[in-house]
Design a protein around this motif. Sequence first.
Motif, PDB file in Angstrom:
ATOM      1  N   TRP B  23       0.827  -1.217   0.000  1.00 52.16           N
ATOM      2  CA  TRP B  23       0.000   0.000   0.000  1.00 52.16           C
ATOM      3  C   TRP B  23       0.854   1.256   0.000  1.00 52.16           C
ATOM      4  N   ARG B  26       1.538   1.461  -3.737  1.00 51.33           N
ATOM      5  CA  ARG B  26       0.363   1.845  -4.526  1.00 51.33           C
ATOM      6  C   ARG B  26      -0.153   3.249  -4.165  1.00 51.33           C
ATOM      7  N   GLU B  27      -0.179   3.540  -2.859  1.00 51.83           N
ATOM      8  CA  GLU B  27      -0.853   4.780  -2.440  1.00 51.83           C
ATOM      9  C   GLU B  27       0.101   5.944  -2.233  1.00 51.83           C
ATOM     10  N   LEU B  32       1.477   1.305  -9.357  1.00 48.05           N
ATOM     11  CA  LEU B  32       0.260   0.491  -9.332  1.00 48.05           C
ATOM     12  C   LEU B  32       0.453  -0.883  -9.958  1.00 48.05           C
ATOM     13  N   GLY B  33       1.700  -1.191 -10.344  1.00 47.74           N
ATOM     14  CA  GLY B  33       1.983  -2.514 -10.909  1.00 47.74           C
ATOM     15  C   GLY B  33       1.758  -3.636  -9.903  1.00 47.74           C
ATOM     16  N   LYS B  35      -0.134  -5.684  -7.333  1.00 47.19           N
ATOM     17  CA  LYS B  35      -1.588  -5.735  -7.155  1.00 47.19           C
ATOM     18  C   LYS B  35      -1.966  -6.291  -5.798  1.00 47.19           C
ATOM     19  N   TYR B  36      -3.137  -5.875  -5.342  1.00 45.41           N
ATOM     20  CA  TYR B  36      -3.745  -6.489  -4.164  1.00 45.41           C
ATOM     21  C   TYR B  36      -4.648  -7.620  -4.635  1.00 45.41           C
ATOM     22  N   ALA B  45       0.065 -11.744  -6.121  1.00 47.32           N
ATOM     23  CA  ALA B  45      -0.159 -10.633  -7.054  1.00 47.32           C
ATOM     24  C   ALA B  45       0.650  -9.395  -6.664  1.00 47.32           C
ATOM     25  N   VAL B  73       7.334  -4.387 -10.731  1.00 48.17           N
ATOM     26  CA  VAL B  73       7.268  -4.768 -12.142  1.00 48.17           C
ATOM     27  C   VAL B  73       7.629  -3.570 -13.034  1.00 48.17           C
ATOM     28  N   GLU B  74       7.305  -2.368 -12.582  1.00 46.92           N
ATOM     29  CA  GLU B  74       7.629  -1.178 -13.378  1.00 46.92           C
ATOM     30  C   GLU B  74       9.136  -1.001 -13.523  1.00 46.92           C
ATOM     31  N   PHE B 100      -4.120  -9.536 -14.377  1.00 42.73           N
ATOM     32  CA  PHE B 100      -4.045  -8.956 -13.034  1.00 42.73           C
ATOM     33  C   PHE B 100      -2.970  -9.628 -12.176  1.00 42.73           C
ATOM     34  N   PRO B 103       1.967  -9.291 -12.992  1.00 40.45           N
ATOM     35  CA  PRO B 103       3.136  -8.619 -12.412  1.00 40.45           C
ATOM     36  C   PRO B 103       3.787  -9.481 -11.334  1.00 40.45           C
TER      37      PRO B 103
END
Lengths: 771, 154
Positions: B23, B26-27, B32-33, B35-36, B45, B73-74, B100, B103
């Motif tokens: 998080w 992501r946040e 955003l690569g 994933k939750y 993920a 992954v980015e 989804f 990554p």
Amino acid sequence: MARFLSRRGFLITGAALGGTALVAAVGGVGYLATVDVDGLHGHLDGERAALNAFLVIQSDGRVVVNVPRTEMGQGIHTGLAMVVAEELDIPFDDRITVEFPTEAHPAYSVWFNMLQIRPEEASGPVVWVGRRVLGQLGFIATGASGSTMGMWHPMRVAGASARHMLLAAAAARLDVPAAELATADGFIRHVSSGQRLSYGELAREAALLPPPDRPALKPVSEWRIIGRSQPRVDLPAKVRGEPVFGMDIALPDMVHAAIRHAPVFGAKVGRVVNEAEVLAAPGVRDVAVIEGQKVAVVAASWWQAEQAAWLLEIEWTKTDADGVSSTEMSARLGSALASTTPYEHVDEGDTGSVIANASTVVEADYTVPFLPHACMEPINATVFVRDDLTAEAWVSSQSPMAVRQGVARGAGLAGVEPTSVTCNITMNGGAFGRRSDQDVVAEAAFLAARHRGRPVKLIWSREEDIARGLFRSHAAARMRAALGPDGLPVAYDALVATQSVIDSVASRNLPVNPGPDGDRISVEGLDKLHYAVPNRRIRSQHVPSHMPIHFWRSNGFSFNTFFTESFIDECALAAKADPLAYRRALLRDSPRHLAVLNRVAELAKWGTPMAPGRGRGIAIEECYRSVVAQVAEVTVAADGEVRVDRVFCAIDAGLVINPDAVIAQMEGGISFGVTTALMSAISLDAGAVVESNFHDFPMQRLANAPAIEVAIVDSGLPPGGAGEPGIVPVAGAIANAIHAATGRRIRSLPLAVTETVDERRTRTVLPPVPT
Amino acid sequence: MVELVVNGKPLSVDAEVDKPLLWVLREDLGLLGPKYGCGIAQCGACRVLVDGKSTPSCMTPVGSIAGASVVTVEGLAQPAGMLSVVQQAWIDEQVPQCGFCQPGFIVATTALLEATPRPTDAEIDEAITNICRCGTYPRIRRAIHRAADMLAER
Ligand code: FES
Ligand code: FES
């Protein structure tokens, strides 16, 4: 199939398209009245020249294909872009991009699928009704494996029409007859003078020309793209980890929401005991009770919202279902099988008395449990209600119609009526029917209406998804057959007990409910019309429960084909016949099915000897206008561990646009089916779902994934479906293989018990033999 | 404040130390690569490389890896945008369906091939425990072997 279209057939068929059509039928009238009806007129939009509703050509020659169907992994964006590229006569390369159009144009509607006709065959009054009536209602949804069969022809025409308009524009510019011009690779060439113009430079002129009435389509013999595997257009972004999913939406000033639904469906929020405490948690801005049924926490980040949601102490009201356990649910299925008043779907010949007087009768009962969808991308929606009351949504949804309905409903619950709704459909991280519902959209819209001026992104935790969302119904069947002197069935009687999906979807989403009787979905895969049997009776008994039931990859086929193909094997055993030979005899009047069956048998080398403890099983089904057959090979160890080693699959999906995508769908369907056959079950205790996440709702992983071989059978028929057929025969084939390996007939799913090997690995073991 | 090196860039993030790395990425960092998918270290993920090791970021409190180098992954593709060998193998084998889960698989495979350049099927089964609901497993296996071949040829 026509006999299954009861008086409610139309509504039911529509709903089967993804759960939104019924909703749309009631709620969608009137909101598209201003949009052009036929959808093939061009217009200019800044740098973009739209030659029709499906296709935009930019001045640099790049082509944007509007595909009004959701990409959820099945490759539909690629397949339909291939069709356009073929007719437009451009190479299929990275100058093509695909967008999901935000506009709800009538040309995008699923009316062909709703009427169960092929666009290429539609004419006369049917087209009029489709376009003028159904098309106007904005029925846009992706499901029922229907996107290729419903859209390939319209998109072919769109490509051909655009090419024709480009030729006309070039003819005008060069002042030569169009007949002297040829297209290739995105250029138009004047054959004798050698002059050349690119599509990009002609697009603006072409867009303003009238579309041809019936543009000539490229002859099949000249196809260079359709039927040849092409790389998926969406994969580069996906391997780079680009933010393409609904869950990845990030907007300025966005707030985040987590949610808790009732553990027992139907319970209401009595009281949030510690609202003040939760409101005081870091980042929390709001604790909101939605429809008296669920509690959402809005915070500055999702992590904070979810943490605060874990703190929530909620008193839920008592419901009639509080005492219901899995045992009770099974008992209900059992008594439904004894129903004296089931709905009769098919009654051919004199099934009852033939069975009563037969000397050899085979009888067996089967069951399957409730299942969640467990899409890899958790359920989510982002909704923005602006201060001026315009609304916009970003959702990984199967249906813009459901999104619009959800926004209106959710905002309405908060007393807000949006003046417009812009709908952005993102990539879906799996869908399987789940994302055709509007539930999460309505929740997010409610919160967005309370927090006007800020986008709200609501994400369900995995626990909410597994335990408190929507389910495929449990089901049981009682199968009976009378065998004739040659061992083949002379009468076939099948009764399924299950909760009607139509009844559940309608009761949640519609002001009217067609009711459970005659729900065609309950008996999909039960009729086995392709098997030659003179007397046949097909019945269903609705079994109500508190569980919310939804469309789920392959719906009725997901259980009925397990029942029927297991049962046919049991009949073959009683007749002392080889399961393949037995099916061949039953399919003697169905050459299409026979071809697929023979192909899979050949692929699997049916009949070659197998080591002790190993076995093969076969199953076949016709579904979504395709025919699919599979052979599973299993190994059962001395300690009962069962492994599916290989699955062979033959599919006749009619004309195949992108063969590699069909193969991928078979592989994916088989994997989904292996998980379903061996591992998955939802159980209930005190009315609530027991499982909550992947530690207790196990999934197949690499270590237990079978090798898969797929053969595509070309029948020369037009396109059938591919998204769902792959899962359909798997469980039956595996159950039959386990029988071949061990002599044990297991009649309920999952076929095995999942044991933990270590933190993330499991093995599947046959249940102990009942004593 | 927690100091990290993320995809080669040193930075400090202003997040509670018990916030999961997933998080934070992501946040707080807009990556955003990852994933939750489950939040309980089951599905993979959210996998990222932490000092080269494939790690479920959903169960990794950011405070516990202060100073570490994190690759998402980015961060796998070359700066010029060229895909990594593993990503290219994923395209060559047309692995993703919905994508989804991918990554996490790509990150886990990157770590596997670093440690075991020519993994056997058994080693793959042991190391790659991610979940793919779409069922891309046969292609994932092929892509791992293909990536191993490509790396061996270099
Ligand atoms: S989200 Fe981290 S392992 Fe599933
Ligand atoms: S590609 Fe969809 S979950 Fe793996």
